[in-house]
Structures are given as structure tokens and as C-alpha cells.
Design an enzyme around this catalytic site. Structure first.
Site, PDB file in Angstrom:
ATOM      1  N   SER A  23     -24.705   0.654  -7.080  1.00 19.18           N
ATOM      2  CA  SER A  23     -24.696   2.115  -7.133  1.00 19.18           C
ATOM      3  C   SER A  23     -25.943   2.722  -6.526  1.00 19.18           C
ATOM      4  O   SER A  23     -27.045   2.187  -6.727  1.00 19.18           O
ATOM      5  CB  SER A  23     -24.638   2.565  -8.585  1.00 19.18           C
ATOM      6  OG  SER A  23     -23.335   2.458  -9.035  1.00 19.18           O
ATOM      7  N   HIS A  39     -25.580   9.426 -10.831  1.00 23.78           N
ATOM      8  CA  HIS A  39     -25.256   8.799 -12.130  1.00 23.78           C
ATOM      9  C   HIS A  39     -26.315   7.769 -12.547  1.00 23.78           C
ATOM     10  O   HIS A  39     -26.398   7.417 -13.717  1.00 23.78           O
ATOM     11  CB  HIS A  39     -23.840   8.209 -12.133  1.00 23.78           C
ATOM     12  CG  HIS A  39     -23.695   6.870 -11.492  1.00 23.78           C
ATOM     13  ND1 HIS A  39     -23.155   6.692 -10.239  1.00 23.78           N
ATOM     14  CD2 HIS A  39     -24.005   5.632 -11.947  1.00 23.78           C
ATOM     15  CE1 HIS A  39     -23.146   5.401  -9.952  1.00 23.78           C
ATOM     16  NE2 HIS A  39     -23.652   4.738 -10.973  1.00 23.78           N
ATOM     17  N   ASP A  72     -21.778  12.872  -6.870  1.00 20.64           N
ATOM     18  CA  ASP A  72     -22.656  11.790  -7.335  1.00 20.64           C
ATOM     19  C   ASP A  72     -23.719  11.482  -6.281  1.00 20.64           C
ATOM     20  O   ASP A  72     -23.634  10.490  -5.555  1.00 20.64           O
ATOM     21  CB  ASP A  72     -21.800  10.547  -7.647  1.00 20.64           C
ATOM     22  CG  ASP A  72     -22.591   9.489  -8.389  1.00 20.64           C
ATOM     23  OD1 ASP A  72     -23.718   9.789  -8.826  1.00 20.64           O
ATOM     24  OD2 ASP A  72     -22.074   8.358  -8.516  1.00 20.64           O
ATOM     25  N   GLY A 130     -24.594  -2.336 -10.070  1.00 22.81           N
ATOM     26  CA  GLY A 130     -25.914  -2.640  -9.517  1.00 22.81           C
ATOM     27  C   GLY A 130     -26.040  -2.237  -8.053  1.00 22.81           C
ATOM     28  O   GLY A 130     -27.133  -2.174  -7.511  1.00 22.81           O
TER      29      GLY A 130
HETATM   30  C1  4AZ Z   1     -21.266   0.272 -10.748  1.00 17.19           C
HETATM   31  O1  4AZ Z   1     -21.041   0.096 -11.919  1.00 17.19           O
HETATM   32  C2  4AZ Z   1     -20.137   0.127  -9.782  1.00 17.19           C
HETATM   33  N1  4AZ Z   1     -16.184  -1.419  -7.168  1.00 17.19           N
HETATM   34  C3  4AZ Z   1     -20.323   0.455  -8.455  1.00 17.19           C
HETATM   35  C4  4AZ Z   1     -19.291   0.308  -7.552  1.00 17.19           C
HETATM   36  C5  4AZ Z   1     -18.069  -0.145  -7.968  1.00 17.19           C
HETATM   37  C6  4AZ Z   1     -17.868  -0.497  -9.275  1.00 17.19           C
HETATM   38  C7  4AZ Z   1     -18.915  -0.354 -10.190  1.00 17.19           C
HETATM   39  C8  4AZ Z   1     -16.967  -0.302  -6.975  1.00 17.19           C
HETATM   40  O2  4AZ Z   1     -22.392   0.536 -10.314  1.00 17.19           O
END
Ligand code: 4AZ
Length: 826
Positions: A776, A627, A682, A774
Site C-alpha cells: 500500500s 489509509h 486514497d 505492505g
Molecule cells: C494491503 O492490505 C493491500 N491485492 C494492498 C493491496 C491489495 C490487497 C491488500 C491488492 O495493503
């Protein structure tokens, strides 16, 4: 021929007749027997004498003594000066005289050598060699120990023209025994005011320190100064039980064990505070290596400081902090400090020790025999998590004592006044006196060191289980084969009939199906803890060796044991290990340490800074989340040219620091089944424009085999520069958080219709620790058997961050093992 003559004749063989005929007279026989007896006795005595009686053992004692009626001359620092030689002769004579008074030492004293002098009035450092009959060796050691015990004053000796005090000698520290006198690795350094002197192991950092070396650095400062010593970089062979390579720092110029400041081995991250203080103006650093392992060694700095006139003090504010001397450097040996704290008369005082390290090797736990902090008549020592001591009045006295050997980081304490009728306003008070947020009470996690926040709880039946010992634990931990309550009550009544095994997912299977090489549970839990490794029929849940055979053991990859007959399970295991064998003692913080997660990558999008994380799996390949590379609002995130990867990064504001490797991307391979709406599949693979070089801060993580299981309840680390709270912003220092795998059924219930088999929930139902925006694309790092770290998942999504009942959702990694191999060859 008379009989006497007959007796002397040594019976020739051809004369047997005579013997038979005449016989020997009894006294002759007696004489012969006696002669033989005497002969053997003499021989025996001689053997005993040479073999045992005169066997001597060489004993070397290291020591120092103080000459109180002479003044120190600068020339005494130079062992080649005539002044040194003259004084050394006098010291040697004095020692000879001293030993001559001790019957088990005097006759066996071979020689003494003076190695150095230092101020105070004059301290002479020496070693004395003895050749002692083995049966007297122990007695000699006792005599020397007795001599040590006569610390003077009260007794002062006058030997020749010297007035000597504090004559001490210890058997040579076995760790420093020197086989050859190699002056190539001996250095003498003197600090200057306002200057920092650097020294290092020979060849540092370009070549490893010499094998089988005996190096020593004599460090001095001016009279009335003390020395500070900091190891800026430290990497010697890992510590092992045989105690091979090590660096020892002494608070004296004689290498005597009772004056050891610290013993170091292994490798330390740069953030680890390796600063040591002396109690006088000298330090001795030794490096002993008994291996041929190749390590760079150390780089150190030393400097002189004015001697502390006092420590401790009178604290009269309503609140404040205080710490052990030179904190966070190691406190010096031989120091006593007292803090006398007084707050307004209508209030009480509490002292909260935020950091507490007063640890020494080889000490019985619980007894504070050496260094300690004493408050309210109670002594504290060792390594302790945060704790609080309270007073019943408006005064409290904290006393700190450091003895002659081994020092540690010390303590950092905060004191404050409080109202005894309301000690933790708006908060819960642990029985230890610590105040914690009310939300942490009865949440299933022990936040108070003594568990007092989890006692006497009314559990919330909708999501909590009441343990027999009254602890509340999340319902989904019940019957998960982990004893979460501590009294096992969460694992009783787990409705599986007798002779059946309860799987991690709650299913019951016949006991006979456990460890049969088949994944009868469906989650691999029946094959997870099998001791013997059998070759079994291959399924998608068994590990397939390179030779095509499958083994029953789960997660056999790189666990240090050869489970496949061809050894393939232990091949390609250059992954998942940190460069530093020691972890920093960052206290209570969530800041990662430098080099702690060397596979963590920061991905910057052109003009937008850090957007996503990734993990390094080989010199040219990384894993991230698909993503992150989906085009959005006109931004072509799928274009590899708009990304920069930073490897070996710790602080986002120091992207050009040495050790950071910046790379462009050559290719982005998002999983073809990635669903932009559901976030199913993902995962993405990123090829670097140019391979990275592995270093202490850039290393790959291990990829789990497709059969690898990360069971529910397992603690896993999540890392990233993402927001530290929902709606926050990205942070500068890499953060880490420990979370737990949540079982799939619970995960599906928590986020109905959203969880696919490619997803896994990891976190806490109580919230609190979670990934956020951030993070991710970053890895979930799981410490597996043998200490190797495997990637369990990729940070994918979640409903908000750290909310109750909304754990983070991660892409499962094992499912993609074959795809990764296919795409990257890794
Ligand atoms: C994000 O937006 C994101 N709480 C990654 C992980 C989580 C929430 C948002 C898990 O990258």
C-alpha cells in the site's frame, strides 16, 4: 627573314599581317601540335604519378607471434630491461625477414614495434607499420590474412635463430586507433596468488575519466594461470550508434578485434555480474573516449586462478545441476566442455536450461557459428528463455564450445530422470518439455515458450473469449483495440458501424471525431494515437501548455518531442529515468534489481517496521496512500513523528547500507476527501524533514498530467516489500510484478458498488500477480513514450491478494495532479 625563323616567332600581336600574308608550312603546324601534345602528356603523367600512383596509405597491423625455442624470462615483462630490448630487436628483424618474403608487404614495411612479451613459450606482441601505395592496400590486407591462415603447426618457420609459430596480424582495430602516444594512461599490473588487485579509471570515483582518452591496462598472471576480471562499478557514457566511449577487454595483449572478450559502455547496476575470464595468463583492458561527457568510469578487480584442467564431466545421479565454466561470471574464450549424463536404465533424461546467454554481437540469428551448446545433435546459441531438451534413452551428452572472441554469462542447467510415460507428474508438459502448473493451462497467457499451454483449449464462456486460433482470452479484452489473440479475431465484429471508431470503452463515435482534440469517447482513446499535434479547444482531457494553449496529442509530457509552441511539455522532465542504462539479467525472478525503481520508498512506523510504500516525486515530497496514515487501534499513524522513510533501499535487512537515505517526515497531507470506509481518495502527500540527494538509487518518478491516459490493457509495474502471498509476511528484497490495466466497466462488475472514479483495477482476472499487504502507498510505474516512467496509481486495496477475478485496486494519479501542485508546488 626565312620561313623557319617565321615559324619560331611566337606571333607578336602586331605582326598579324605576316601570318595572313605568308601562312605557316604544314609540317611546322604539325610539329607545334605534336609538341603541345607531348607536353600535355608529360604533364598528365606527372599529375597521375604524383596524385595517384605514389599515393600511399599508412596501414598498421597489430599481431602476436610465438617463439617456441626460447624460454620466458621475468625481465621480458619490463619493457625497459635490456633483455626486453634485445629480444625485441630480434623479433623485429624476424618480422622484417618474414615481410620481405611477401611482395606486397616487404617493400612497404616501415617499422615494427614490440609492445610486450608473455609466456608460452614466448609470445611477442607487436604492431607493424606499412606505407603502401593505395592501389596495393587491399592486396596487402589479403596477403596478411593469408599469412594468418598459415597457422603453425603444421608449418613452423625458422627466422634467424627463432622457431616461430602462429604469426598473426590483424588490421588495427579501428576502435583503438591512437592519435597520440599518451603514456599517462598506460598501466601494467601483475596478479599475485591469493591477492586481488584493484584498478580504476583515472580520478574514479571523485572525478570523471579524461575526455578523448586512450587508456590501457596490461594485466598479467603467472605462467599457467588464468585471470579473472570483475568490474565492480561501471559507468561510462551511454552506448550510442557512433560507438563513442567504450571499454574493450581482449584475451591477448594486442588489441585485435578477433580476440575481444567484451565491449562495454553505458552503466550497469551493481548486481550485474561483470566478471570475465581469460584463456591464458594475460588480458588487455582499453578505454577509448571520444566524447566530453562526464562519467565516473569504472573500478575493477583482477586476480589469478589456476588454469582449469578440464571442464564438463560424468554425471550419474538421478538429478543435478551443471553450468558453463565460472557461471555466473562470463565463461572464458577458447574452451570446450562435455557433460556425459546417464540416469538409471529404465528412465529417460531431460535437461532444463534455466539460464541461457551465449550471445555475440554481429552474428546472424539462428546460425550458431561461434559459441554454442550442442545436445542431441542440435546447436543452441544466443539468448534464450528457459527451455528443455529431452532424450529418448537414459543418456544425454551436452557439449559446450566457446570460440576465441566474445563471451557471455553462459548457462545454468538442471538435469533429471523421468518416466517417459509420465514426464510431468501432476503438471502440464509444454511441447518444449517444460512442466508447468495445471492452473496455467488455457488461462490466456503463454507460459510455455511455444504457446503450447494455450493450444487446444476449451474456453470458459463465462469469462473467456475463444479466438479463431483457439486461444482463450479474458472477455474484457475483446474489442479493446488490442490484438490479444494474435490473429485479431478479438477485435473483429466489434459492433461499431462502418465509418465509426470504436473507443477503448466500447463506445462508437464517428470517425471524424477521432483526433479532433475533444475527448469524444470519454476515456481519451479517440485522442490517444494521433500523429499530428494541433492546437485545440481546451477541455479537461486535453493537455494545457504553459501559454494556455491546448494540444490534441495525448500524453505529450516529457516524451522527447516538443508539442507545445512554448516547449512547456518538455520542461520539468528530470524524472522517471533510472541511473543504469543496463538492466540486470535476473532470470525469471520477481526480485527487483538495485536502482531499478529508484523512486520506491519504504515507510517504517515506530516499532512496527515496514508498513507502507511511497514514491519520491521531488527532493522533499513523496506520494503515498491516505489509509496508511489513518489512526487505528490506538496507533496514531497520522502523527508524522512516528514514521521513518527509507530511500534508495533494496534489502530491508540492509537499511544502513551506503546509498540508503533515511529521513523523518515533516508533514503528512492526507487527501481531505479520503474515506476511511470506502477508501475513496486514497492518496497522501508526505513532506520529508530534510531533502534527499538524488543518486543512482534515489530518483523521482514523473507525475502524469491530469489529462494523461493509461489505457486498458497497458502493462504496468507494481513494486513493494509487501506479502508475497495472502497471509504471508513482508519480504526483504524489493519485489516487482507486471500487471495490466483493466477497463473500468469490468472493474465495476468485478467489485460491484465498491469502485469509484478515483479507483482503477490493475492485474489479471486469472489472478497470480498482484499487490498485497505492505505494498500500500507504493507506486504503479508505467513506462511511457521515450522510456520515461510515470506514476499511474497508488497501491490502495483489494479483496485478498492475487485471487482470480479480484485484481488489485489503485488510486488513479492524473486526477490529483492539480491537488499535488497546489499542496507541494511540484
Ligand atoms: C494491503 O492490505 C493491500 N491485492 C494492498 C493491496 C491489495 C490487497 C491488500 C491488492 O495493503
Amino acid at each position: 627573314m626565312n620561313g623557319f625563323e617565321e615559324g619560331l616567332e611566337f606571333l607578336p600581336v602586331n605582326n598579324t599581317k605576316k601570318v595572313e600574308k605568308g601562312g605557316l608550312r604544314p609540317w611546322v603546324v604539325l610539329a607545334i601540335v605534336l609538341a603541345i601534345f607531348l607536353l600535355s602528356l608529360t604533364a598528365g603523367l606527372l599529375v597521375w604519378h604524383f596524385q595517384y600512383r605514389d599515393v600511399r596509405v599508412q596501414k598498421v597491423f597489430n599481431g602476436y607471434l610465438r617463439i617456441t625455442n626460447e624460454n620466458f624470462l621475468d625481465a621480458y615483462e619490463n619493457p625497459n630491461s635490456t633483455e626486453f630490448a634485445e629480444l625485441a630487436i630480434k623479433v623485429k628483424e624476424a618480422l622484417k625477414l618474414l615481410y620481405s618474403e611477401i611482395p606486397v608487404l616487404g617493400p612497404y614495411h616501415k617499422e615494427s614495434t614490440v609492445t610486450a612479451f608473455s609466456e608460452g613459450s614466448i609470445i611477442a606482441y607487436y604492431w607493424s607499420e606499412f606505407s603502401i601505395p593505395s592501389h596495393l592496400a587491399e592486396e596487402a590486407e589479403r596477403a596478411m590474412a593469408k599469412e594468418r591462415a598459415i597457422r603453425l603447426p603444421p608449418r613452423t618457420r625458422t627466422l634467424h635463430s627463432f622457431v616461430l609459430t602462429s604469426v598473426v596480424a590483424f588490421p588495427t582495430d579501428p576502435r583503438t586507433v591512437q592519435t597520440t602516444q599518451d603514456n599517462r594512461c598506460r598501466f601494467a599490473l601483475h596478479a599475485r596468488w591469493g591477492e586481488i588487485t584493484r584498478f580504476s579509471t583515472p580520478g574514479f570515483p571523485d572525478s570523471p575519466y579524461p575526455a578523448f582518452a586512450r587508456c590501457q591496462w596490461t594485466l598479467r598472471g603467472d605462467a599457467n594461470s588464468v585471470l579473472g576480471l570483475t568490474f565492480r562499478s561501471f559507468d561510462v557514457a551511454a552506448c550510442d550508434s557512433r560507438g563513442n566511449d567504450r571499454v574493450i577487454v581482449y584475451d591477448t595483449l594486442s588489441p585485435v578485434e578477433p580476440r575481444t572478450v567484451v565491449q562495454l559502455c553505458g552503466s550497469y547496476p551493481p548486481s550485474y555480474n561483470l566478471t570475465f575470464l581469460s584463456s591464458q595468463n594475460v588480458l588487455l583492458v582499453t578505454l577509448i573516449t571520444n566524447t566530453e561527457r562526464r562519467h565516473p568510469g569504472f573500478e575493477a578487480l583482477f586476480f589469478q586462478l589456476p588454469k582449469m584442467s578440464s571442464c564438463g564431466g560424468y554425471l550419474r545421479e538421478a538429478r543435478g545441476t551443471f553450468n558453463s565454466p565460472y557461471y555466473p561470471g562470463h565463461y572464458p574464450p577458447n574452451i570446450n566442455c562435455t557433460w556425459d549424463i546417464e540416469v538409471p536404465s529404465n528412465r529417460n533424461v531431460k535437461v532444463s536450461f534455466k539460464v541461457f546467454y551465449l550471445w555475440e554481437p554481429n552474428l546472424p540469428v539462428g546460425k550458431c557459428l561461434k559459441d554454442f551448446v550442442e545436445v542431441n545433435g542440435e546447436k543452441y546459441c544466443g539468448e534464450k528463455p528457459q527451455f528443455v531438451v529431452t532424450s529418448k534413452s537414459n543418456r544425454i551428452t551436452v557439449h559446450f564450445h566457446s570460440d576465441q572472441s566474445y563471451t557471455d554469462t553462459g548457462f545454468l542447467a538442471e538435469y533429471m530422470s523421468y518416466d517417459s510415460s509420465d514426464p510431468c507428474p501432476g503438471k502440464f508438459m509444454c511441447n518444449t518439455g517444460r512442466c508447468i502448473g495445471n492452473a496455467l493451462r488455457c488461462d490466456g497467457w503463454a507460459d510455455c515458450a511455444d504457446y503450447s499451454d494455450e493450444l487446444n483449449c476449451q474456453c470458459n464462456a463465462t469469462y473467456q473469449f475463444t479466438c479463431k486460433n483457439k486461444f482463450c482470452k479474458p472477455l474484457y479484452w475483446v474489442c479493446d483495440t488490442v490484438n490479444d489473440c494474435g490473429d485479431n479475431s478479438d477485435e473483429l465484429d466489434c459492433s461499431c458501424p462502418a465509418k465509426t471508431f470504436r473507443c477503448g470503452n466500447g463506445r462508437c463515435i464517428p470517425e471524424s471525431q477521432r483526433c479532433d482534440g475533444k475527448n469524444n469517447c470519454g476515456d481519451g482513446s479517440d485522442e490517444a494515437t494521433c500523429s499530428s499535434v494541433a492546437v485545440v479547444t481546451c477541455t479537461k482531457h486535453t493537455y494545457r501548455c504553459q501559454n494556455g494553449l491546448c494540444v490534441s496529442k495525448s500524453n505529450p509530457e516529457c516524451d522527447g518531442k516538443k508539442d507545445c509552441s512554448d516547449g512547456s511539455d518538455e520542461k520539468n522532465c528530470d524524472c522517471g529515468l533510472r541511473a543504469f542504462s543496463r538492466q540486470s539479467r535476473v532470470v525469471g525472478g520477481k526480485d527487483a534489481d538495485e536502482g531499478e525503481w529508484p523512486w520506491q520508498v519504504s515507510l517504517h512506523a515506530l516499532g512496527q517496521g515496514h508498513l507502507c510504500g511511497a514514491s519520491l516525486i521531488s527532493p522533499s515530497w513523496m506520494v503515498s496512500a491516505a489509509h496508511c496514515f489513518a489512526d487505528d487501534r490506538g496507533f496514531k499513524y497520522s502523527d508524522h513523528t512516528m514514521w521513518k522513510a527509507f530511500l534508495g533501499l533494496h534489502d530491508q535487512s540492509k537499511r544502513s547500507a551506503s546509498g540508503v537515505q533515511e529521513r523523518g517526515l515533516k508533514r503528512i497531507i492526507s487527501h481531505p476527501s479520503f474515506n476511511d470506509f470506502t477508501f475513496d481518495y486514497d492518496i497522501a502527500l508526505l513532506e520529508l524533514e530534510r531533502p534527499v540527494e538524488y543518486s543512482s538509487t534515489v530518483r523521482p518518478i514523473c507525475l502524469p498530467d491530469s489529462s494523461h491516459v493509461f489505457p486498458s490493457g497497458k502493462a504496468i509495474w507494481v513494486t513493494g516489500w509487501g506479502h508475497t502471498y495472502e497471509g504471508g509476511s513482508v519480504v526483504l528484497i524489493l519485489q516487482k510484478g507486471e500487471i495490466r490495466v483493466i477497463n473500468q466497466t469490468t472493474c465495476e462488475k468485478l467489485m460491484p458498488q465498491q469502485i469509484t472514479p478515483r479507483m482503477m483495477c490493475v492485474g489479471y482476472l486469472s489472478g497470480g500477480v498482484d499487490a498485497c499487504q505492505g505494498d500500500s502507498g507504493g507506486p504503479l510505474s508505467s513506462v511511457e513514450e521515450d522510456g520515461r516512467i510515470f506514476q499511474a496509481g497508488v497501491v490502495s486495496w483489494g479483496e485478498g491478494c492475487a485471487q482470480k477475478d479480484k485484481p488489485g485496486v489503485y488510486t488513479r494519479l492524473p486526477l490529483f495532479r492539480d491537488w499535488i501542485k497546489e499542496q507541494t508546488g511540484v
